[in-house]
Write an enzyme that holds these catalytic residues in place. Sequence first.
Site, PDB file in Angstrom:
ATOM      1  N   ASP A  21       0.846  -1.199   0.000  1.00 38.88           N
ATOM      2  CA  ASP A  21       0.000   0.000   0.000  1.00 38.88           C
ATOM      3  C   ASP A  21       0.879   1.246   0.000  1.00 38.88           C
ATOM      4  O   ASP A  21       1.634   1.481   0.937  1.00 38.88           O
ATOM      5  CB  ASP A  21      -0.900  -0.031   1.251  1.00 38.88           C
ATOM      6  CG  ASP A  21      -1.678   1.258   1.455  1.00 38.88           C
ATOM      7  OD1 ASP A  21      -1.883   1.989   0.463  1.00 38.88           O
ATOM      8  OD2 ASP A  21      -2.098   1.521   2.605  1.00 38.88           O
ATOM      9  N   ASN A  23      -0.293   4.506  -0.302  1.00 38.70           N
ATOM     10  CA  ASN A  23      -0.931   5.762   0.132  1.00 38.70           C
ATOM     11  C   ASN A  23      -1.610   5.693   1.496  1.00 38.70           C
ATOM     12  O   ASN A  23      -2.318   6.619   1.884  1.00 38.70           O
ATOM     13  CB  ASN A  23      -1.931   6.246  -0.928  1.00 38.70           C
ATOM     14  CG  ASN A  23      -3.057   5.238  -1.176  1.00 38.70           C
ATOM     15  OD1 ASN A  23      -3.157   4.225  -0.472  1.00 38.70           O
ATOM     16  ND2 ASN A  23      -3.890   5.522  -2.152  1.00 38.70           N
ATOM     17  N   ASP A  25      -4.091   3.837   2.745  1.00 37.84           N
ATOM     18  CA  ASP A  25      -5.533   3.599   2.919  1.00 37.84           C
ATOM     19  C   ASP A  25      -5.846   2.160   3.320  1.00 37.84           C
ATOM     20  O   ASP A  25      -7.008   1.771   3.430  1.00 37.84           O
ATOM     21  CB  ASP A  25      -6.316   3.977   1.658  1.00 37.84           C
ATOM     22  CG  ASP A  25      -5.957   3.115   0.447  1.00 37.84           C
ATOM     23  OD1 ASP A  25      -5.056   2.247   0.576  1.00 37.84           O
ATOM     24  OD2 ASP A  25      -6.582   3.304  -0.621  1.00 37.84           O
ATOM     25  N   ASP A  29      -1.914  -1.213  -3.938  1.00 39.92           N
ATOM     26  CA  ASP A  29      -2.275  -0.449  -5.137  1.00 39.92           C
ATOM     27  C   ASP A  29      -1.186  -0.550  -6.197  1.00 39.92           C
ATOM     28  O   ASP A  29      -0.124  -1.147  -5.982  1.00 39.92           O
ATOM     29  CB  ASP A  29      -2.539   1.014  -4.765  1.00 39.92           C
ATOM     30  CG  ASP A  29      -1.470   1.583  -3.845  1.00 39.92           C
ATOM     31  OD1 ASP A  29      -0.283   1.398  -4.147  1.00 39.92           O
ATOM     32  OD2 ASP A  29      -1.825   2.205  -2.822  1.00 39.92           O
ATOM     33  N   ASP A  98      -5.639 -10.281 -15.204  1.00 43.77           N
ATOM     34  CA  ASP A  98      -6.622 -11.348 -15.123  1.00 43.77           C
ATOM     35  C   ASP A  98      -7.709 -11.089 -16.158  1.00 43.77           C
ATOM     36  O   ASP A  98      -8.197  -9.958 -16.281  1.00 43.77           O
ATOM     37  CB  ASP A  98      -7.252 -11.377 -13.720  1.00 43.77           C
ATOM     38  CG  ASP A  98      -7.133 -12.745 -13.074  1.00 43.77           C
ATOM     39  OD1 ASP A  98      -7.595 -13.705 -13.710  1.00 43.77           O
ATOM     40  OD2 ASP A  98      -6.612 -12.849 -11.956  1.00 43.77           O
ATOM     41  N   ASP A 201      -9.402 -16.640 -16.162  1.00 45.42           N
ATOM     42  CA  ASP A 201     -10.114 -17.132 -14.977  1.00 45.42           C
ATOM     43  C   ASP A 201     -11.292 -18.037 -15.350  1.00 45.42           C
ATOM     44  O   ASP A 201     -12.106 -17.674 -16.209  1.00 45.42           O
ATOM     45  CB  ASP A 201     -10.638 -15.921 -14.189  1.00 45.42           C
ATOM     46  CG  ASP A 201     -11.425 -16.306 -12.953  1.00 45.42           C
ATOM     47  OD1 ASP A 201     -10.801 -16.782 -11.996  1.00 45.42           O
ATOM     48  OD2 ASP A 201     -12.669 -16.135 -12.959  1.00 45.42           O
ATOM     49  N   GLU A 258      -6.890 -21.091 -16.336  1.00 50.64           N
ATOM     50  CA  GLU A 258      -7.319 -21.804 -15.131  1.00 50.64           C
ATOM     51  C   GLU A 258      -8.278 -22.899 -15.597  1.00 50.64           C
ATOM     52  O   GLU A 258      -9.454 -22.670 -15.810  1.00 50.64           O
ATOM     53  CB  GLU A 258      -8.026 -20.853 -14.156  1.00 50.64           C
ATOM     54  CG  GLU A 258      -8.418 -21.536 -12.864  1.00 50.64           C
ATOM     55  CD  GLU A 258      -9.283 -20.666 -11.964  1.00 50.64           C
ATOM     56  OE1 GLU A 258      -9.198 -20.819 -10.733  1.00 50.64           O
ATOM     57  OE2 GLU A 258     -10.066 -19.845 -12.476  1.00 50.64           O
ATOM     58  N   HIS A 330      -4.065 -17.313  -4.930  1.00 57.51           N
ATOM     59  CA  HIS A 330      -5.008 -16.532  -4.128  1.00 57.51           C
ATOM     60  C   HIS A 330      -6.241 -17.332  -3.716  1.00 57.51           C
ATOM     61  O   HIS A 330      -6.992 -16.903  -2.844  1.00 57.51           O
ATOM     62  CB  HIS A 330      -5.453 -15.305  -4.923  1.00 57.51           C
ATOM     63  CG  HIS A 330      -6.227 -15.669  -6.149  1.00 57.51           C
ATOM     64  ND1 HIS A 330      -5.631 -16.277  -7.233  1.00 57.51           N
ATOM     65  CD2 HIS A 330      -7.534 -15.536  -6.465  1.00 57.51           C
ATOM     66  CE1 HIS A 330      -6.541 -16.493  -8.171  1.00 57.51           C
ATOM     67  NE2 HIS A 330      -7.699 -16.061  -7.733  1.00 57.51           N
ATOM     68  N   ASP A 331      -6.482 -18.483  -4.353  1.00 54.92           N
ATOM     69  CA  ASP A 331      -7.656 -19.298  -4.072  1.00 54.92           C
ATOM     70  C   ASP A 331      -7.341 -20.498  -3.189  1.00 54.92           C
ATOM     71  O   ASP A 331      -8.218 -21.321  -2.950  1.00 54.92           O
ATOM     72  CB  ASP A 331      -8.268 -19.818  -5.389  1.00 54.92           C
ATOM     73  CG  ASP A 331      -9.201 -18.810  -6.032  1.00 54.92           C
ATOM     74  OD1 ASP A 331      -9.744 -17.954  -5.310  1.00 54.92           O
ATOM     75  OD2 ASP A 331      -9.385 -18.873  -7.260  1.00 54.92           O
TER      76      ASP A 331
END
Length: 556
Positions: A21, A23, A25, A29, A98, A201, A258, A330-331
């Site tokens: 990150d 910035n 928040d 990003d 993706d 995907d 995938e 990520h899955d």
Amino acid sequence: MERKWWHDKVAYQIYPKSFYDSNGDGIGDLQGIIQKLDYLKDLGVDIVWISPIYPSPFADQGYDISDYYNIDPSFGTLKDMDELIQEAKKRDMYILMDLVVNHCSDEHEWFEKACADPDGEYGNFFYIEDRKEGQELPCNWRSYFGGSVWEPLPGHPEKQYMHVFHKKQPDLNWENPVVREEVYKNVNWWLDKGLAGFRIDAIINIKKKLPYKNYPTDREDGLCDIALMLEDAEGVGEFLGELQRRTFSQYDAFSVGEVFNEKPEELPDFIGDGGYFSSIFNFSTNVWGGSDKGWYDCKRITPDAYKKCHFDAQRKVGNHGFYSNIIENHDQPRGVSYYIPEGEVSLESKKMLAAVYFLLRGLPFIYQGQEIGMENLPVIPVEQVDDISALDQYQVSLDAGFTPEEALKIISLRNRDNARTPVQWNAEKNAGFTQGTPWLMVNPNYTEINVAAQEQDENSVLSFYKELIALRKNPEYKETFVYGDVIPFEEDRHNLMAYHRKGEKDLLVLGNFQKEEQKVTLPSEGKNILLNNYPNAEIAGNQVKLKDYQVLVIEL
């Protein structure tokens, strides 16, 4: 096999929300990725795949896209994306995005127009059917996230639409050539911007079994596993071939699919010369031990099963093309917490697991944080779980009679939040990921496992990944590691994963997949030890003694 520019590359997946990150928040990003490009270059990465960064309501963490031609403000702007592509090119690196085109968001203008006029042009962009009270659903397919694939169409209780994922992810109707044209136009728009390609995907889902039909039910909900429909559906290759011809092949772009259920005879169509994709992921180890009943009934993979899955996959693919090899994404849960038996996760076992997958034939993918050996979260309260699939499986476990405590333990192993916690950059507040409040909890072990500490430690997991990558790219051995055959060695031996990479050289990878020592007789005398996760190795003639989770790469 035709040689391609990406064959000798190393790829890295970024889950942007959790990478870095810039910035404050609490959300990673594009500028954060730009700031870490030198870190990735130093690691040895060539190709960077970024999970979805398009505008989205984030019902499924960005895999529900509301605008295919823009960047979500939480990640930055199109200008930031252009800068990232240019900065990567300066470093001889390639950016993938993706491609999520089985479905879009229910907040995409196409679906909003379909809801406004279901019988108009945009109604045919989706699968919309009449719905009468008391009548059966068009079919009994269960969505991936639980419940029926059919949902009442907003504003039209007399109609229903299909979603094989979340109800906020209506499926696009690929049978409609206008939909396909819109997809190709978008893909080429991004490739014209300088993108190197895409990870595609859930693409097998674009072909449905029509007309709709029911399949045998497997739970009390009266629904069926949607995999039964996918096995029955025919003709997806016509769509995929058209996609390849109209987009990727025009740019010599890299594409990785995938794909979970390809048949062996279909592999040349998928990844052979002129195939639908450049590569597909090897998911053989990830689907082992699955169950239609739910996570509570899944089996934990053993070292011998892990080895068998990989060797069977290598035999299946042969010289047809290249798999993309992974231990996590990520899955999925963190590979070191999933594939290494419980209680045996250590510095040595993490390195062993890295080497035995990385040096197989195919394109090695590293998922963010994997290179420092990031681990699963401990068991956390259900209120802190973000993953919608884990929440569904928590309820499935309760319905099966497990207590809340047991259900939490069940979902903790496979909870997708395990891989989505912020990257652990240092031992400072929030693991150095953000100056703000992280969108998802940081793994409490970040003070021990982080990039800053490992960059200073030549014995770290990070240093070992750098060695691995350097070995695969070493001019003396690259031809063998990239194009050489995989020939299993002592395949039936318990808890030993060993194989030759044979080409210009004969290289032997030996992985002791247990805490106990193993003695191995080499097929011929070792010439050089190219990689070792211990300070030294005991080789006497052609005899090797492998220590606790030791891995060796030996030139014979």
